[in-house]
Scaffold this active site. Sequence first.
Site, PDB file in Angstrom:
ATOM      1  N   ASP A   1       0.787  -1.238   0.000  1.00  0.00           N
ATOM      2  CA  ASP A   1       0.000   0.000   0.000  1.00  0.00           C
ATOM      3  C   ASP A   1       0.822   1.293   0.000  1.00  0.00           C
ATOM      4  OD1 ASP A   1      -1.787  -2.044   0.297  1.00  0.00           O
ATOM      5  OD2 ASP A   1      -2.867  -1.177   1.985  1.00  0.00           O
TER       6      ASP A   1
ATOM      7  N   ASP B   1      -4.857  -0.555  -1.722  1.00  0.00           N
ATOM      8  CA  ASP B   1      -6.277  -0.343  -1.443  1.00  0.00           C
ATOM      9  C   ASP B   1      -6.893   0.189  -2.724  1.00  0.00           C
ATOM     10  OD1 ASP B   1      -6.383  -1.168   1.156  1.00  0.00           O
ATOM     11  OD2 ASP B   1      -6.726   0.826   2.021  1.00  0.00           O
TER      12      ASP B   1
ATOM     13  N   HIS C   1     -10.513   1.228  -3.460  1.00  0.00           N
ATOM     14  CA  HIS C   1     -11.874   1.307  -2.931  1.00  0.00           C
ATOM     15  C   HIS C   1     -12.857   1.985  -3.879  1.00  0.00           C
ATOM     16  CE1 HIS C   1     -10.186  -0.087   0.726  1.00  0.00           C
ATOM     17  NE2 HIS C   1      -9.752   1.068   1.199  1.00  0.00           N
TER      18      HIS C   1
ATOM     19  N   LYS D   1      -6.989  -4.652  -3.483  1.00  0.00           N
ATOM     20  CA  LYS D   1      -7.814  -5.276  -2.443  1.00  0.00           C
ATOM     21  C   LYS D   1      -8.928  -4.342  -2.001  1.00  0.00           C
ATOM     22  CE  LYS D   1      -4.197  -4.101   0.970  1.00  0.00           C
ATOM     23  NZ  LYS D   1      -4.685  -3.310   2.106  1.00  0.00           N
TER      24      LYS D   1
ATOM     25  N   CYS E   1      -1.965  -2.619   7.669  1.00  0.00           N
ATOM     26  CA  CYS E   1      -1.903  -3.506   6.513  1.00  0.00           C
ATOM     27  C   CYS E   1      -0.654  -4.373   6.511  1.00  0.00           C
ATOM     28  CB  CYS E   1      -2.035  -2.691   5.229  1.00  0.00           C
ATOM     29  SG  CYS E   1      -3.691  -1.965   5.136  1.00  0.00           S
TER      30      CYS E   1
END
Lengths: 663, 663
Positions: free
Chosen positions: B16, B58, B60, B101, B140
Amino acid sequence: MKDLTPQSGDALLIVDLQNDFLPGGSLAVPHGDQVIAPLKRYADFFRSASLPIFASRDWHPETHCSFEEQGGPWPPHCIQGTEGADFAAELNLADTVVISKAQTEEADAYSAFQGTDLDSRLKEKGVRRLFIGGLATDYCVLNTVRDAVKNTFEVVLLQDAIRAVNVNPEDEARALNEMRELGCRFATVNDICLDPAQASALLTDLYQLTMLKSYNDQGMTRQAVFEFFVRDLPPHRNFLMCAGVEPVLRYLEALHFSPQELDALKRSGRFPQELLDSLRTFRFTGDVDAMPEGTVFFANEPVLRITAPLPEAQFVETRIINLLHYSILVASKAARCVLAAQGRGRLVDFGLRRAHGAEAGWLAARSSFLAGFDGTATVLAEATDNIPVYGTMAHSYIQAHDSEEAAFYEFCRSWPQNTTLLLDTYDVFEATESVIRLSRKLEKNGIRIQGVRLDSGDMQEQAREVRRRLDEAGLEHIKIFVSGNLDEHAIAEYMANDIPVEGFGIGTRLVVSDDAPFLECAYKLQEYDGKPRRKRSKGKATLPGAKQVFRLRDAGGRFANDQLGLAAEELEGETLIAPMMRGGRRLHPSVSLQTLRAHAQLQLMALPEPLRSLGTAAPSYPVTVSENLKELTQKVDRQTHASSLGLNGSVFRTIADFFRKAF
Amino acid sequence: MKDLTPQSGDALLIVDLQNDFLPGGSLAVPHGDQVIAPLKRYADFFRSASLPIFASRDWHPETHCSFEEQGGPWPPHCIQGTEGADFAAELNLADTVVISKAQTEEADAYSAFQGTDLDSRLKEKGVRRLFIGGLATDYCVLNTVRDAVKNTFEVVLLQDAIRAVNVNPEDEARALNEMRELGCRFATVNDICLDPAQASALLTDLYQLTMLKSYNDQGMTRQAVFEFFVRDLPPHRNFLMCAGVEPVLRYLEALHFSPQELDALKRSGRFPQELLDSLRTFRFTGDVDAMPEGTVFFANEPVLRITAPLPEAQFVETRIINLLHYSILVASKAARCVLAAQGRGRLVDFGLRRAHGAEAGWLAARSSFLAGFDGTATVLAEATDNIPVYGTMAHSYIQAHDSEEAAFYEFCRSWPQNTTLLLDTYDVFEATESVIRLSRKLEKNGIRIQGVRLDSGDMQEQAREVRRRLDEAGLEHIKIFVSGNLDEHAIAEYMANDIPVEGFGIGTRLVVSDDAPFLECAYKLQEYDGKPRRKRSKGKATLPGAKQVFRLRDAGGRFANDQLGLAAEELEGETLIAPMMRGGRRLHPSVSLQTLRAHAQLQLMALPEPLRSLGTAAPSYPVTVSENLKELTQKVDRQTHASSLGLNGSVFRTIADFFRKAF
């Protein structure tokens, strides 16, 4: 998480670093000698930080229960009062608390805590964390760590300073795992000590590796003798000063190929696996003889001699030259500055920024201090060698302020004990007036301006005028310091003209040795497998055999004459080359730079008067060659010529034979 | 125990490293940007070793369940397709597998394994051990490590490449402890990558630290502009070549005081605790603008500009000069060799041993290759920069054998693909005859002698004669290579006399730049807090303000004229100074040395003919000063003079103001 830097509450514990556990000892741990160099570094670090050091030792009676004769598992070892029980010779035991264990016939103890007062002595000193290294990983270190944890100490295991016996091949791995599970943290020298002269083993010429393979292929691994020397003095130079020996010894002690380095070699695709495998265990196991740093020497005199298996002696060439060449270059130039200053001005190395890279900056600080400088501006040199550091302000500091006088004022308030002000950012004399005005103002606050620095223009003229103005204002105590483009000749001029300055910042011209930025130096094979060798290339010929320098002094103690002879000869005079390392291990703890500096000062005092001049002395200092060395040279020539015709077989006799028959 | 070197079966996992988690991002991890530089080093290492790299992110939707608006704990972050979700710009993503993810509204995932195919993709590639770094330690990274262990991967945690959020102050320590208990090993860049240019933060002048304190005391922490430039070209030089910028950028990225360094400063007793505390978090957070390496430049042209809070911009002075000065010195000398060789001979750097220390040797290999050399003898340079390395044998190799011919023979057998033989140990022509004899013998075994090397004496004469003898023997394919005391002038002579040599080993005179072992260079304050500044010291005066170089070319594409102007100006011509770093972070992944070398070659091709000569070109290359810069200079002088009378207050206007009103 507490960091790994040793601090108050920490102690170093060296486990059983005794001769019997080292190669050659009665219960030798394989490669046990490899822990000595890192443990010395750790010990130096703890000592310099005034943190306690403990060293445990086996201290057995002659009939100890652990000995085979008594039914124990081990051969006799570490018997009280024997050499085998002594700590490794190169360990400096000053301020070290010695803990003896298993001192009676029936008591055995792997752990340094077992049957000793170690726990209470540690707690007395407020120790809460132990840094542990020594021998052997799978016995005394492991057991000591177990007890340390049991006794509530935090433990940092010094991973590069332990070696295992491995009676069973998995013992080491098992011990390491257990210690990790006990909560030990692992550290190496890099995590703890500063080492500016640490360089990759790959910092070498490719041919060192190609030759190494070829030597291995042929089984040419007998003893070789190489010597480092300087062929000619640079123009206008009358002598050189030895420097860089300590960095060379550190290099040789630490030399190994790390997994990363081996991996890089492998990735290059250039080397067969066999060579890479041999590099995995490659260490320097040879002897070093050298002039102590600070010794004055002349052309063709050997400065450092390596005697080691040929592949090792060959491999170390590049870095040895790299370290000695530059260290000598700077020490020799700095010695000239010291002679020029006649003890009448403080000399400070200002050269870091224009030194050729990081290591040059550090080596220059070290070498110039060795030669008699008073200090350096390089902060790192204080951390590594306790060299005094000096520094004030840059022009940018003045420029960043709206006025010069404001800059001066603020600086004095920030550093009331360190008030040397830089005068030449705009106008030296206006700045001087600012200093005079400010000085009155600051004296009321108890702050005294200590000095001023000039850095450009006609500084001799400026210095006289600034001195006059300061004196007129009653500021005789303010000293004048000059910097900018100075060298030994400039210093000599200030002295000759009696310029009122009290210190010199010597930068670029010192650290690049601008009049002679390199030396015609070499590291040459002198003997292989007992047979003397020489190179006959035009202008680059060498004298064969392991050599010694014999120096005679006159009645006043000044150097009178050097004679180059064979190491095996006994001639009149002091011998300049001294033993430093045997079998890869130092013979003595390392000497402080301060001590070497004192030696250098005595050497400069013993220079004959004509050699102290900055110009070329005529005649130059006499260096003669012994009769034996001359004869050996002729003999080698005859024999090399003879043997250069055939591919096979040796027609040489060993140097010992040679002497037996020849004289 | 498996060592820490990444090897087959290992992969790097970057967790990340996205803008929203970096300073300025919507969910910034404190000091998160400090992981970028080490992660880049790790990634370069894995890439060069052809080991797989994975980067999780990430990813999203706009209304992700973890966002506060949806009742989650976090502000909106890493929304698909936004800049905040992008990886850090300076990360080179070539060959990187991206794992996204938490891509749907309801799915949240701290672990890179959660809801992704990471596990199967790793196992597909045979990965058994993961090196993990990224953001954030306590979320994370921790969760990814937990899953990695659960999925039976060994884990090496990259300790210098993780940072924690610390919502609760103990979160980081707790996460580290848990990961240790899970069996993770900890590593840092030093355990894995080779870094020859890594130098202690203490490699600086004392005054940088004294000034730093004083700036802090006064709150003088506004933006300062410093420029590095060379005041004068050395005698007989017509141009210089920019080099050392990449090492400077690496230095700035990595700059920090280690616990050991802080401890050393503390032990000196010289610095108040307050200063030490400020150094604990000291980083470079400023901007860098510079000429790309390989760019040709002239006196007084800024080469590199630092824009940063004054204490930072000041502190980095020493090491920036140290790196740029030497790199430029060697690149400029090497460029002259390249011009002299006219593309007709291979040029190889042989200088390591007489370079001034370890770093100089490495920088010299790098800078000479940049300037157009074909390679170096320094092994480390291949490992760090993929520079071709060359090497054969030393005189000692010949001497160690009982005969020269035997030495040649054995070397060819050890290295049948690398057979360049050294001729001058005893007698060049006898050695040539050996080569001719041997050559026949070896050809039968399928081994070809490729070259011979001369290293002393009148090598031009020797080369002709050796060539004649080899040709006569039908050995036209054997190339002649020369080394020993060579420089650009020697090369030019070989070319002028049409000497039959095909390669040059250039050593000492290149790496110490013997005709000009230093440059009159400086790093000077040009502006503070928007106000232009200059130094007026005699012979060392500077032009104020942030500047740019504008270069015009003639119709043939050759350099015609440079104009020095203000960075804020728009003048005709190419601008030589380009943005490299903003806010302590690089704007681009670093460029390979091979690419920079191509740029350098184009620059040399564009040199006007008179500047290509080894002597002084007359007239010299024209560099003019823009009208605006001239006016600014005068204005600064008037104003500095005015304000030098008072201690207080600013009479300056900002440079922007100045331009608004003045033009």
